[in-house]
Design a protein around this motif. Structure first.
Motif, mmCIF file in Angstrom:
data_model
loop_
_atom_site.group_PDB
_atom_site.id
_atom_site.type_symbol
_atom_site.label_atom_id
_atom_site.label_comp_id
_atom_site.label_asym_id
_atom_site.label_seq_id
_atom_site.Cartn_x
_atom_site.Cartn_y
_atom_site.Cartn_z
ATOM 1 N N PRO A 115 -2.600 7.926 6.262
ATOM 2 C CA PRO A 115 -3.004 9.191 6.505
ATOM 3 C C PRO A 115 -4.481 8.684 7.146
ATOM 4 N N VAL A 116 -4.791 9.760 7.641
ATOM 5 C CA VAL A 116 -6.127 9.921 8.149
ATOM 6 C C VAL A 116 -7.323 10.308 6.890
ATOM 7 N N ALA A 117 -7.898 9.346 6.660
ATOM 8 C CA ALA A 117 -9.161 9.671 5.577
ATOM 9 C C ALA A 117 -9.955 11.014 6.286
ATOM 10 N N GLU A 118 -9.438 12.186 5.507
ATOM 11 C CA GLU A 118 -10.236 13.020 5.948
ATOM 12 C C GLU A 118 -9.901 14.700 4.833
ATOM 13 N N GLU A 119 -11.108 15.097 4.840
ATOM 14 C CA GLU A 119 -11.322 16.498 3.765
ATOM 15 C C GLU A 119 -10.485 16.728 3.454
ATOM 16 N N GLY A 120 -10.011 17.355 2.721
ATOM 17 C CA GLY A 120 -8.541 18.220 2.752
ATOM 18 C C GLY A 120 -6.634 18.522 3.176
ATOM 19 N N THR A 121 -6.944 17.025 3.660
ATOM 20 C CA THR A 121 -5.793 16.249 3.587
ATOM 21 C C THR A 121 -5.285 15.828 3.027
ATOM 22 N N PRO A 122 -3.693 15.653 3.136
ATOM 23 C CA PRO A 122 -2.709 14.668 1.645
ATOM 24 C C PRO A 122 -3.537 13.459 2.163
ATOM 25 N N GLN A 123 -3.579 12.597 1.278
ATOM 26 C CA GLN A 123 -4.024 11.218 1.142
ATOM 27 C C GLN A 123 -3.254 10.037 0.858
ATOM 28 N N ILE A 124 -2.119 10.703 0.529
ATOM 29 C CA ILE A 124 -0.571 9.532 0.245
ATOM 30 C C ILE A 124 0.113 10.557 1.348
ATOM 31 N N VAL A 125 1.649 9.736 1.798
ATOM 32 C CA VAL A 125 3.222 10.262 1.802
ATOM 33 C C VAL A 125 3.718 8.598 0.986
ATOM 34 N N VAL A 126 4.999 9.410 0.884
ATOM 35 C CA VAL A 126 5.663 8.598 -0.129
ATOM 36 C C VAL A 126 7.369 8.820 1.860
ATOM 37 N N GLU A 127 7.909 7.791 1.757
ATOM 38 C CA GLU A 127 9.197 7.530 2.198
ATOM 39 C C GLU A 127 10.165 7.502 1.380
ATOM 40 N N ARG A 128 11.792 8.045 1.405
ATOM 41 C CA ARG A 128 12.580 7.421 0.250
ATOM 42 C C ARG A 128 13.650 7.565 1.587
ATOM 43 N N TYR A 129 14.412 6.223 1.850
ATOM 44 C CA TYR A 129 15.734 5.945 2.452
ATOM 45 C C TYR A 129 16.940 5.483 1.240
ATOM 46 N N GLY A 130 17.586 6.290 1.803
ATOM 47 C CA GLY A 130 18.576 6.037 0.781
ATOM 48 C C GLY A 130 19.216 6.493 -0.326
ATOM 49 N N GLU A 131 19.727 7.216 -0.866
ATOM 50 C CA GLU A 131 19.867 8.664 -2.299
ATOM 51 C C GLU A 131 20.297 7.495 -3.363
ATOM 52 N N GLY A 132 20.518 7.960 -4.359
ATOM 53 C CA GLY A 132 20.673 7.545 -5.883
ATOM 54 C C GLY A 132 20.379 6.315 -6.043
ATOM 55 N N ASP A 133 20.948 5.303 -6.850
ATOM 56 C CA ASP A 133 20.848 3.952 -7.094
ATOM 57 C C ASP A 133 20.180 2.875 -6.442
ATOM 58 N N TRP A 178 0.801 14.588 -0.214
ATOM 59 C CA TRP A 178 1.257 14.549 -1.231
ATOM 60 C C TRP A 178 -0.796 15.110 -1.798
ATOM 61 N N ARG A 179 -0.939 16.121 -1.773
ATOM 62 C CA ARG A 179 -2.923 15.876 -2.328
ATOM 63 C C ARG A 179 -2.303 15.522 -3.350
ATOM 64 N N VAL A 180 -3.685 14.888 -3.613
ATOM 65 C CA VAL A 180 -4.654 14.353 -4.964
ATOM 66 C C VAL A 180 -5.516 14.505 -5.567
ATOM 67 N N GLU A 181 -5.825 15.774 -6.091
ATOM 68 C CA GLU A 181 -7.263 15.371 -7.274
ATOM 69 C C GLU A 181 -7.457 15.332 -7.927
ATOM 70 N N ARG A 182 -9.200 14.578 -8.778
ATOM 71 C CA ARG A 182 -9.967 14.252 -10.226
ATOM 72 C C ARG A 182 -9.852 15.416 -10.601
ATOM 73 N N VAL A 183 -9.760 15.577 -11.988
ATOM 74 C CA VAL A 183 -9.174 16.264 -12.782
ATOM 75 C C VAL A 183 -10.317 16.094 -13.422
ATOM 76 N N GLY A 184 -11.089 17.938 -13.484
ATOM 77 C CA GLY A 184 -12.265 17.647 -14.426
ATOM 78 C C GLY A 184 -13.715 17.566 -13.873
ATOM 79 N N ALA A 185 -13.403 16.836 -12.496
ATOM 80 C CA ALA A 185 -14.612 16.679 -11.944
ATOM 81 C C ALA A 185 -15.552 17.822 -11.133
ATOM 82 N N SER A 186 -17.068 17.421 -10.921
ATOM 83 C CA SER A 186 -17.726 18.868 -10.093
ATOM 84 C C SER A 186 -17.483 18.247 -8.909
#
Length: 475
Positions: free
Chosen positions: A251-269, A466-474
């Motif tokens: 992800p490009v580091a820009e305000e208001g955009t997702p900071q993390i991307v997750v890719e899943r390959y395969g299913e179950g175990d 995924w969007r991430v926020e620090r809780v309780g900060a101003s």
């Protein structure tokens, strides 16, 4: 700008250009082929002798195949020996270069520590007029037609500046101890065990203590992770085709955009995951709701510290690392799920911290411009891409010993500084280097494409943002 790649491998013992490494592989292949053909010539000659045809009068129209085969075997053996010796010479040259680089790094480290202790008054005496001169240039530069921004970019990209910063990261403690009156030999003895991560520990401890009286500077807090509203619930994505491709998925580091991307390959175990972590978005001194900030960057470097201070800090790990773990869990990963971690800048630091820890089953890591030097990632395959004119990778300080599984690829990314504070650190520049790595035939870097191919398989994966926020900060 240069397209030449320099590759450090073998636990930091071998340093060579990718062209040299490719030639060494080719020479090894030539030696093997020549030896194989020499052996075949011997088998044919022995076969002719066995049936009595090696020198039967008139059978070969005056030719002597047995002698010809003997000569061919001799020259092929000679060619195999020459090719193998040249291959070994190339590898030895790379190892000597690695030894020289390590020796120079140790001398820079020693020089920085001596400068912070024995020569402290001189250093401070020189620093004052230098700072004054730089301030004068910054103020008067525009008046007299000097491009101060361009000058600053050139200074930050200078190899001497970068070596100094990498060495100085572990010398702050000697400077502080000497200023407090501790004798220089004792300060050196104590400081030798204090690297950039340990200095970061001290900084965060001071910030935590100030937090008791109301300060919030560099004080970490809890984070919350949620699925990005713009991302489809089950977005299918093809497997990454190489190192360049994984760099393009960060992800490009820009305000208001997702900071993390997750890719899943395969299913179950059989589910496998790739986590892509973006870089620092803001350098605000006070923590805000944006967790990819200066506080996270300092706490990320502190992750490699050997000081037992976690219990004294508000949070034991950086916000970005906790966010990456939370995003992986939300995407379906368990503690045993195989994971590949990829990051740019502070995201690379997080990737190294996860690879060095045991919270998740990291099987490989890829860092682009991250200060990962002090992290002991052990035998885990870990590719660290660092531009020679990028200041950021030096901020973690030098590694005491290069991990066995780490391969470091460097190149000069920017010849003339562009319109950016540190142009060589831009994700765009690292994506270009990723493409050059994919074009290299050096086996040290080819393995990281092979790891991706074997890890993901041929079937598409599921991508979540995924969007991430620090809780309780101003803010």
């Amino acid at each position: 700008m240069s397209d030449d790649l320099v590759i450090t491998s073998g636990g930091g013992t071998r340093v060579a250009s990718d062209d040299l490494l490719v030639e060494a592989v080719r020479l090894g292949a030539i030696a093997g082929s020549a030896a194989d053909w020499a052996a075949r010539a011997g088998v044919i000659g022995r076969g002719l002798a066995l049936v009595g045809l090696e020198a039967e009068p008139g059978a070969w129209n005056g030719l002597e195949p047995d002698r010809a085969l003997t000569r061919a075997g001799y020259f092929l053996d000679h060619a195999a020996d020459r090719a193998d010796r040249l291959r070994r010479d190339l590898v030895e040259a790379a190892e000597r270069y690695g030894e020289t680089e390590a020796r120079i790094a140790r001398l820079w480290d020693l020089g920085a520590r001596l400068g912070a202790t024995i020569f402290m008054p001189t250093v401070l005496g020189i620093a004052a007029p230098v700072v004054a001169a730089m301030t004068g240039v910054a103020v008067l530069g525009p008046v007299v037609g000097v491009d101060t921004a361009d000058l600053a970019r050139r200074v930050l990209a200078d190899p001497t500046t970068l070596r100094f910063v990498r060495a100085a990261g572990g010398a702050v403690d000697e400077l502080v101890l000497t200023s407090l009156g501790v004798p220089a030999p004792l300060a050196l003895l104590i400081g030798n065990r204090m690297r950039a991560p340990e200095n970061a520990s001290v900084i965060l401890l001071g910030a935590a203590a100030a937090g008791l009286v109301g300060s919030t500077t560099l004080v970490e807090g809890p984070v919350a992770v949620r699925r990005a509203d713009t991302a489809p619930a089950h977005r299918r994505t093809p497997p990454p085709a190489g190192v360049g491709e994984v760099s393009r998925r960060i992800p490009v580091a820009e305000e208001g955009t997702p900071q993390i991307v997750v890719e899943r390959y395969g299913e179950g175990d059989d589910a496998r995951f790739i986590a892509y972590i973006g870089g620092t978005v803001t350098f605000e001194r006070e923590p805000t709701t944006q967790p990819m900030d200066l506080t996270n960057a300092v706490a990320g470097v502190e992750e490699a510290s050997t000081l037992p201070v976690d219990a004294l800090l508000p949070e034991s790990t950086a916000a970005g690392e906790r966010a990456a773990l939370a995003a992986l869990e939300a995407a379906g990963a368990t503690a045993d799920s195989p994971v590949i971690v990829v990051g740019h800048s502070a995201g690379g630091t997080i990737a190294a911290a996860l690879a060095a820890g045991d919270e998740v089953n990291v099987v490989a890591g890829y860092s682009f411009g991250g200060p990962v030097g002090p992290f002991d990632t052990g035998d885990t395959p870990f590719l660290s891409v660092e531009h020679a004119d990028d200041l950021v990778p030096t901020l973690g300080g030098a590694a005491q010993e290069e991990p066995a599984g780490r391969v470091r690829v460097t190149r000069s990314a920017v010849g003339d500084p562009a319109d950016a504070p540190i142009p060589a650190h831009a994700l765009r520049a690292y994506r270009e280097t990723g493409a050059l790595i994919d074009a290299s035939d050096a086996p040290e870097v080819e393995q990281f494409t092979r790891i991706l191919t074997e890890f993901t398989g041929e079937d598409p994966g599921v991508r979540t943002e995924w969007r991430v926020e620090r809780v309780g900060a101003s803010g």
